[in-house]
Design an enzyme around this catalytic site. Sequence first.
Site, PDB file in Angstrom:
ATOM      1  N   ASN A   1     -11.102   8.784  20.306  1.00 30.29           N
ATOM      2  CA  ASN A   1     -10.009   8.191  19.545  1.00 30.29           C
ATOM      3  C   ASN A   1      -8.719   8.916  19.912  1.00 30.29           C
ATOM      4  OD1 ASN A   1      -8.028   8.188  17.179  1.00 30.29           O
ATOM      5  ND2 ASN A   1      -9.418   6.545  16.595  1.00 30.29           N
TER       6      ASN A   1
ATOM      7  N   SER B   1     -10.090   2.444  18.764  1.00 32.15           N
ATOM      8  CA  SER B   1      -8.857   2.458  17.984  1.00 32.15           C
ATOM      9  C   SER B   1      -9.226   2.088  16.561  1.00 32.15           C
ATOM     10  CB  SER B   1      -7.834   1.482  18.558  1.00 32.15           C
ATOM     11  OG  SER B   1      -6.565   1.770  18.001  1.00 32.15           O
ATOM     12  N   GLU B   2      -8.719   2.866  15.607  1.00 30.04           N
ATOM     13  CA  GLU B   2      -9.230   2.766  14.242  1.00 30.04           C
ATOM     14  C   GLU B   2      -8.898   1.443  13.554  1.00 30.04           C
ATOM     15  OE1 GLU B   2      -7.094   5.040  15.354  1.00 30.04           O
ATOM     16  OE2 GLU B   2      -5.485   5.455  13.912  1.00 30.04           O
ATOM     17  N   ASN B   3      -7.997   0.655  14.129  1.00 36.00           N
ATOM     18  CA  ASN B   3      -7.742  -0.655  13.539  1.00 36.00           C
ATOM     19  C   ASN B   3      -8.841  -1.668  13.862  1.00 36.00           C
ATOM     20  OD1 ASN B   3      -6.648  -0.468  16.208  1.00 36.00           O
ATOM     21  ND2 ASN B   3      -5.658  -2.446  15.900  1.00 36.00           N
TER      22      ASN B   3
ATOM     23  N   SER C   1     -15.045   0.660  11.152  1.00 33.31           N
ATOM     24  CA  SER C   1     -14.293   1.531  12.048  1.00 33.31           C
ATOM     25  C   SER C   1     -14.255   2.955  11.506  1.00 33.31           C
ATOM     26  CB  SER C   1     -12.871   0.993  12.208  1.00 33.31           C
ATOM     27  OG  SER C   1     -12.161   1.763  13.140  1.00 33.31           O
TER      28      SER C   1
END
Lengths: 218, 218, 233, 233
Positions: free
Chosen positions: B23, B46-48, B88
């Site tokens: 990340n 990607s945390e989205n 996520s």
Amino acid sequence: MGLSKEQIAQRIAKEVKDGYYVNLGIGIPTLVANYVRDDISVEFQSENGVLGMGPFPFEGEEDADIINAGKQTITTLPGASFFDSALSFGMIRGQHVDLTILGAMEVAQNGDIANWKIPGKMVKGMGGAMDLVSSAENIIVAMMHTNRAGESKLLRECSLPLTGVGCVKKIVTNLAVLEVTREGFLLLERAPGVSVDDIKAVTEGNLLVSDEVPEMQV
Amino acid sequence: MGLSKEQIAQRIAKEVKDGYYVNLGIGIPTLVANYVRDDISVEFQSENGVLGMGPFPFEGEEDADIINAGKQTITTLPGASFFDSALSFGMIRGQHVDLTILGAMEVAQNGDIANWKIPGKMVKGMGGAMDLVSSAENIIVAMMHTNRAGESKLLRECSLPLTGVGCVKKIVTNLAVLEVTREGFLLLERAPGVSVDDIKAVTEGNLLVSDEVPEMQV
Amino acid sequence: MINKKVKSVTEAVNGVKDGMTFMLGGFGLCGIPENCIQQLVKLNIKDLTCISNNAGVDDFGLGLLLQKHQIRKMISSYVGENDEFERQMLSRELDVELIPQGTLAERCRAAQAGIPAFYTPAGYGTEVADGKETREFNGKHYVLEHAFKADFAFVKAWKGDEAGNIIFKGTARNFNPVMCGAAKTTVVEVEELVPAGSLEPNQIHVPGIFVQRIFEGAKYEKRIEQRTVRKKS
Amino acid sequence: MINKKVKSVTEAVNGVKDGMTFMLGGFGLCGIPENCIQQLVKLNIKDLTCISNNAGVDDFGLGLLLQKHQIRKMISSYVGENDEFERQMLSRELDVELIPQGTLAERCRAAQAGIPAFYTPAGYGTEVADGKETREFNGKHYVLEHAFKADFAFVKAWKGDEAGNIIFKGTARNFNPVMCGAAKTTVVEVEELVPAGSLEPNQIHVPGIFVQRIFEGAKYEKRIEQRTVRKKS
């Protein structure tokens, strides 16, 4: 005396309202699906991960990957969906399922229910019952009024290990429809040909009876 | 003096190992993707809600529905997947992401990090940083060694509100590569042309220096 | 099939009132319920609490509600890119609660799934944990966080059917699925509404049971915040 | 793309040892990891703790491990339909922990998602809550439950790709997705293994990050427990 299992299911089917998502337990509750009016929209959820269950498949069309919580082969209707067990119990715990119908060994007059364990006998497990009864706002129990020994299953207090506390709202037995109230079991309806005294005789818990108790329409 | 931002990213890229899910935070960390060896397999999360990010799209091929956590339009590579924010952060919290690279305003010698808030100034929020730093087992901070006022960002104790406690493992600045140890910042490498004394002069926290500190290979 | 289709955005947001708490899906401007937001602006309801990862930009997304001073409190993880937001926040017209992004997602999911509270490591040892219960499990520290409570969830999906089943595209998914069923009423707007039975039951991201109202939105702008491209070489 | 493909079931279960704790997907015999179970039988490892909603039938599924007395403890919600199980349980050869089905699912999901503990209403006021912390939230009672810890998760999916991304079919999904990443090592067997890039990124049920090893299983029997049909009229 009283209703057959099919008739109990038939009577419970009247409690199913338009727009309800319904979880049916194994046994009599499963039969309820057969009697729901076809002019209302209802979807059946099975906790193993399906919403929008249809009838059993035609012979030769059964699919090992499509079953209900009773491990029976099923079909799905348009608008159905499959999902995992965490989401399924999210539906249940999150009170998105409107009505839960399940069987019981005992119900107490405060709404406690026992339906998973008889000490000394083989215990198969609670399955999803504890999640269902601790979460649902609307729980109907479908059962015979007495056990095989002829003893009342509607008690002051449950004698068996509990499945859930103070959760049952309504009970439909072969003899009667009852509501769980703060003071005890309120007798709402009698099965055809069954008298209030017949019901009193096999109800150990506190039974509240009004002047006139109508006969069930089944 | 020391490395450019691109060179910091280049040096950090060497910490990315075969088989890592990584990340990347906003800023210098984003650049790391450009320098990862192409003979190893790495996937960027990607945390989205995307795993398997590729390069930016070609002009005219950008899709408003496919962005990274920096809100930049991106592409995906074969084997990519999209998912919701709960899953996520399940990846992040559940330590399935192998390496987190992010920027910082301050790092303390015990591994505390501050990178989200300056009291009195507009606070934009921590985004996913607190989840990332409290969960990741392997955190590398990418930052300049000093702030704009020339003050050390490697401190005995953070002066700014914390993002996470005792979590940073390694720091790559324009001047040095450092490891967070029980006794303080262990100087692992110097930037080309930068002396140990140069680094000492701008490191407020306890700096551990061995006899020979090699120059970084970038 | 239980039909969740409503005819218009007007019908979809029926019941919204001053002082309510809303959840709004989206990450930045990606996957935001554009039609519902515009309707909320039009209705000019006030004193809203909005749970949303971000707060839009000055002239789009939640920024539109901010412009008209309809929001009293924002619960978000990141609120940059918005000058009017900054002005209202610094002047204390607007109350802002910043929480970690994963905690925001999980508090939505908890509300959806009937989990009243859970432990998370995010924010331990920081001001986010101030006043909250903390606890050690297996040598690591955690903070107790609670499920959100909200009146309406406004969700944007890609495709949906009349039974309320929905499917998302790309990273426009983000917070939208976990907000479904996390509020008393969940309103979903989709780019394409199809008859029940059109979606493959295995591919549905959120089953219709979590959705009370669904409609096909109009004129999606789907604005890009950071258009980042490379040249064909 | 990080390649998770292993060549055989032998390689897939490499590292399993006596005394370990396994998670096994499936509901009844639907969606069980048939190939992995057969391999565990073959390896004859003992003293296993198995977390699985059910315990198979006498001659299929986990029943095969029970026959050879490989299981020391079962953690399940329902264990009917298995005579040998009953015999071992009553004779105390086998330790059985029965827990509510939703709690079983959520404890897996918690392990996957790094949530050490959560509150659930299931089992409050019953013997399931004995010795557990209980707590009231908004006037309702809840029990504190913890994430599982396991060495291996054995999961059965329908399709998968080399990156470990997987897709399920019908109700064979059940516990499988929430067990992925809930153990130290997650092993997935699929009916069809395809190259990375073959699966639509929006339709993946479990991303490969939760999976350590994936292989194409052989000769799926997919036995039906209760064949229930109606006649064409």
